[in-house]
Design a protein around this motif. Structure first.
Motif, short mmCIF file in Angstrom:
data_model
loop_
_atom_site.label_atom_id
_atom_site.label_comp_id
_atom_site.label_asym_id
_atom_site.label_seq_id
_atom_site.Cartn_x
_atom_site.Cartn_y
_atom_site.Cartn_z
N LYS A 63 -61.30 -4.44 -17.24
CA LYS A 63 -62.75 -4.54 -17.36
C LYS A 63 -63.44 -4.02 -16.09
O LYS A 63 -64.38 -3.23 -16.16
N VAL A 64 -62.97 -4.51 -14.94
CA VAL A 64 -63.54 -4.10 -13.65
C VAL A 64 -62.39 -3.91 -12.66
O VAL A 64 -61.45 -4.69 -12.64
N TRP A 65 -62.48 -2.90 -11.82
CA TRP A 65 -61.42 -2.64 -10.82
C TRP A 65 -62.08 -2.15 -9.53
O TRP A 65 -63.00 -1.33 -9.57
N SER A 66 -61.56 -2.66 -8.38
CA SER A 66 -62.13 -2.27 -7.09
C SER A 66 -61.01 -2.13 -6.06
O SER A 66 -60.12 -2.97 -6.00
N GLY A 67 -61.06 -1.07 -5.30
CA GLY A 67 -60.07 -0.89 -4.23
C GLY A 67 -59.00 0.12 -4.60
O GLY A 67 -59.20 1.02 -5.41
N GLU A 68 -57.84 -0.04 -3.96
CA GLU A 68 -56.72 0.89 -4.11
C GLU A 68 -56.03 0.71 -5.46
O GLU A 68 -56.36 -0.18 -6.23
N CYS A 69 -55.03 1.59 -5.64
CA CYS A 69 -54.12 1.50 -6.80
C CYS A 69 -54.86 1.58 -8.14
O CYS A 69 -54.53 0.88 -9.10
N LYS A 113 -44.44 -0.94 -6.69
CA LYS A 113 -44.12 -1.43 -5.34
C LYS A 113 -45.32 -2.11 -4.68
O LYS A 113 -45.66 -1.86 -3.52
N ILE A 114 -45.98 -2.96 -5.48
CA ILE A 114 -47.05 -3.78 -4.92
C ILE A 114 -46.36 -4.97 -4.24
O ILE A 114 -45.76 -5.81 -4.91
N SER A 115 -46.48 -5.04 -2.91
CA SER A 115 -45.70 -6.03 -2.14
C SER A 115 -46.16 -7.45 -2.42
O SER A 115 -45.34 -8.35 -2.64
N THR A 116 -47.47 -7.66 -2.37
CA THR A 116 -47.98 -9.03 -2.53
C THR A 116 -49.11 -9.02 -3.57
O THR A 116 -50.05 -8.24 -3.47
N TRP A 117 -49.02 -9.92 -4.56
CA TRP A 117 -50.07 -10.03 -5.58
C TRP A 117 -50.04 -11.41 -6.21
O TRP A 117 -49.04 -12.11 -6.14
N ILE A 133 -56.51 -10.16 -11.10
CA ILE A 133 -55.34 -9.74 -10.32
C ILE A 133 -55.81 -9.35 -8.91
O ILE A 133 -56.77 -8.58 -8.77
N ILE A 134 -55.16 -9.91 -7.87
CA ILE A 134 -55.46 -9.60 -6.46
C ILE A 134 -54.17 -9.07 -5.84
O ILE A 134 -53.10 -9.68 -5.99
N GLY A 135 -54.27 -7.94 -5.17
CA GLY A 135 -53.05 -7.33 -4.64
C GLY A 135 -53.19 -6.80 -3.21
O GLY A 135 -54.28 -6.44 -2.77
N PHE A 136 -52.01 -6.79 -2.51
CA PHE A 136 -51.90 -6.24 -1.15
C PHE A 136 -50.76 -5.24 -1.16
O PHE A 136 -49.68 -5.52 -1.69
N LEU A 137 -51.01 -4.10 -0.50
CA LEU A 137 -49.93 -3.10 -0.43
C LEU A 137 -48.83 -3.55 0.52
O LEU A 137 -47.66 -3.24 0.32
#
Length: 735
Positions: A63-69, A113-117, A133-137
């Protein structure tokens, strides 16, 4: 107590989430709510990306996406059944994934290869909207204690989204109210109201099709209104057959979650129709769509009903004006013209149908064909005649064929039946206005019938006067007689036969002691017979001479065999009476042919004598031609009738006096005995008496009359007396 670094982090996250949740309530739309949510996460958690995944139509959509990936969004939509149900129930993190929670979505994150989510379900007690969904590379250590915080936060987000959706619905309602007030008014026509309503319903719910069905009480069905939004192959008419459960005819009545939805239009607990939409452009119809349609229907139902009533009133007024115009045209026809052709032409134009006028004997006197052709006309007339006489002059309706229906109404005037009006009523709604039009047509037709009847009665009066002057022994003014005949286009000097017709009422009618009733009955029957006779032969002169019914027929009509002609005519009259259901008997006496004016009186006298003979001798035959009566014709020429009466009295007076009022009728016994040439066997059989009883009667007769029945001279005298009696004693015929 001094907080540890870990506790400070937890406290800061909790505070941030509470502030974020409170802020979410301030937004009016779902889009604003989700955008603020993403921005809040990214600013506080310094995450690389945040996404909102919504569950719609059994699929997960980004529905909505912000940031990388952002490449992750390319893998959506995903089927819900291909993903772990944990995503909608609990917070899920990269370190919690096991064999049970592995699914298409979690494998996607691992493969990328999403390290942290971690995920946060977005749900409240009633609805499940999806997850965040919240993610960190790079790897970011998180505390397990944050699970409960994220779950509560997801609930707050769900409540905020639900509130935002309700606000959107409310806003749509307000817009809908404004739309109704801006687009519809009391003066708006029914077609315009329906056109605007279906357009508003279609656009407001994102439907590809919208329509309105209105309930027709007379036809007992729902009728699709012409103004529709979009295109679809809808049923034009939905019949209501005994079952009045609305949902049986509209299965999606107030039922969201499908590709159709129907909302009833109700006024004072009365359903006047339904508002129906189909084929939502995105997804299925929701409760919010249902609420929007209910709002719209509640405001426009009264307006639709008012517009419909106004239209009906306007149409009714217009039809009344047209009817008045036609009434004036019909009255003008009765004043200016003597025929019915102008009336049937005007009525055919009024009804846009075939119209036929019959006289009271179902003879078509004028017609205007609209859908019939002349080949079909005769079959229609035959069927109408049968139906009318079977229904005994009531209003009736019958089918001409499988596709046509005809109505027949009696035309009355002055308390009597004048004729019938037949109209093709195929596919016609017989409402009050149509019945009013029928009544108007019958009244105008009645006026024309009465007008013609007055003219005919005047002519009949003139004709009767003329006949009374013609059928006399000495004509005073022959020139006047000839002038009268010219009025009727009648050449007196052609050969004619003068005929006298008598009506014998049925036994039931004769039993009444009211002489006036008997005369009225005979008069009615004679009027009916006259009408039929004129149809049978238009050259026939029909008139009255006192109480006698006179027919004067051109001799050429008889051809070479007069008896055949009169027998056929007699059978026709008898058949007409049977069709009328009347058991009265007709007797006809036919005089000789005429060659000059003086012959008409002679022919009249011969007809009277022949009628007397028929009454006394040939009742079962019903008619007699004077020229074929044999000895009666000789006896008729006896100059001195007083001598004939003296002879009758001398021969038969004793029998007449004896038989009067007695059960033993010696007068008839002797007549039958003489007619059988003295045969005891034949006489007793006809009289239904025993041989010994007959012999006793014959002996009694011989004693009374002082005659010998074995004597040929005495029997000849008696036979002559009977024949003279038949000729000169007429009192029983006209009584």
């Amino acid at each position: 107590m001094k907080l540890t670094k870990r506790e400070k982090l937890l406290q800061r996250l909790e505070n941030h989430l509470r502030i974020t949740a409170r802020q979410l309530v301030k937004f009016d739309t779902e889009e604003e709510t989700l955008q603020y949510l993403i921005d809040s996460f990214r600013s506080e958690l310094k995450c690389d990306f945040v996404g909102i995944i919504r569950e719609e139509e059994y699929q997960f959509s980004s529905k909505v996406w912000s940031g990388e990936c952002t490449f992750i969004t390319n893998h959506f939509p995903m089927k819900v059944r291909e993903c772990s149900p944990t995503l909608l129930d609990h917070s899920l993190a990269f370190y919690k994934v096991d064999e049970e929670t592995k699914c298409k979505f979690t494998r996607l994150l691992i493969d990328k290869k999403i390290s942290t989510w971690f995920t946060v379900p977005i749900r409240d007690d009633n609805d499940n909207y999806g997850f965040c969904i919240i993610g960190f590379l790079n790897f970011v250590p998180l505390l397990e204690e944050m699970d409960e915080v994220f779950v509560e936060f997801g609930k707050d987000v769900a409540i905020a989204i639900s509130l935002a959706k309700r606000k959107e619905v409310q806003k749509q309602k307000i817009i809908g109210m404004e739309w109704v007030s801006n687009n519809l008014s009391i003066a708006t026509s029914l077609d315009q109201v329906i056109e605007k309503v279906v357009e508003g319903a279609g656009r407001g719910t994102g439907s590809q099709f919208a329509c309105i069905y209105l309930y027709d009480e007379q036809e007992n069905c729902f009728v699709l209104q012409p103004s529709i939004f979009g295109k679809a192959g809808q049923i034009m008419k939905i019949e209501v057959e005994g079952n009045y459960v609305l949902k049986d005819y509209f299965p999606f009545l107030e039922t969201p979650g499908g590709q159709q939805i129907t909302i009833p239009l109700v006024i004072d607990l009365k359903t006047i129709g339904v508002l129906h939409v189909e084929n939502k452009e995105n997804g299925f119809f929701t409760k919010e769509d249902c609420e929007i349609l209910e709002l719209l229907s509640s405001h426009v139902a009264t307006m639709i009903e008012n517009a419909r009533l106004y239209k009906n009133e306007k149409d009714h007024k217009h039809r009344l004006h047209n009817l008045l115009d036609y009434q004036q045209a019909l009255v003008k026809e009765t004043v200016e013209n003597d025929s019915f052709d102008g009336i049937t032409a005007t009525l055919s134009e009024l009804f846009s149908k075939s119209v036929i006028l019959f006289d009271r004997f179902m003879r078509p006197i004028s017609y205007q064909l609209f859908a019939f052709n002349k080949e079909e006309l005769q079959s229609f007339i035959d069927l109408a005649t049968i139906e009318v006489f079977q229904k005994r002059h009531r209003e009736l309706f019958f089918s001409v064929d499988e596709d046509r229906k005809v109505g027949v109404w009696p035309v009355n005037g002055g308390g009597e039946l004048l004729g019938y009006l037949a109209i093709d009523i195929t596919d016609e709604a017989m409402d009050d206005f149509y019945q009013l039009s029928i009544d108007l047509a019958r009244n105008i037709s009645s006026i024309q019938f009465i007008k013609q009847k007055l003219v005919l009665d005047t002519k009949e009066h003139v004709k009767d006067s003329f006949i009374n002057k013609l059928l006399v022994e000495t004509i005073d003014n022959e020139e006047s007689i000839i002038q009268y005949a010219n009025l009727f286009n009648w050449n007196l000097f052609n050969e004619h036969r003068v005929t006298v017709l008598s009506i014998n009422l049925s036994d039931r009618d004769e039993q009444t002691n009211n002489i006036l009733e008997k005369q009225a009955k005979k008069s009615t029957l004679w009027d009916q017979i006259k009408t039929r006779l004129l149809i049978y032969d238009q050259d026939m002169i029909i008139a009255n001479k006192g109480d006698e019914n006179i027919l004067i027929v051109p001799a050429v009509r008889e051809g070479t065999n007069p008896k055949v002609y009169w027998q056929k005519l007699y059978e026709e009259i008898t058949k007409w009476l049977k069709v009328q259901g009347d058991s009265s008997q007709i007797l006809i006496g036919i005089g000789g042919t005429t060659n000059k004016l003086s012959d008409y009186y002679l022919g009249y006298q011969q007809a009277v004598q022949a009628l007397n003979v028929v009454y006394h001798r040939f009742k079962d035959i019903g008619f007699a031609v004077f020229d074929e009566l044999g000895s009666y014709t000789v006896l008729h020429n006896i100059k001195d009738s007083s001598i004939a009466r003296l002879f009758i009295d001398k021969q038969l007076q004793e029998l007449l006096q004896y038989s009067e009022g007695k059960s033993m009728d010696l007068f008839r016994t002797l007549r039958v005995y003489l007619s059988h040439n003295g045969s005891i066997k034949d006489t007793s059989e006809e009289l239904f008496i025993h041989r010994s009883s007959l012999l006793y009667r014959l002996e009694k007769i011989q004693n009374l009359l002082h005659v010998n029945l074995d004597s040929s001279e005495d029997r000849f005298d008696l036979m002559m007396a009977y024949k003279l009696y038949d000729l000169y004693y007429t009192n029983k015929i006209n009584s």
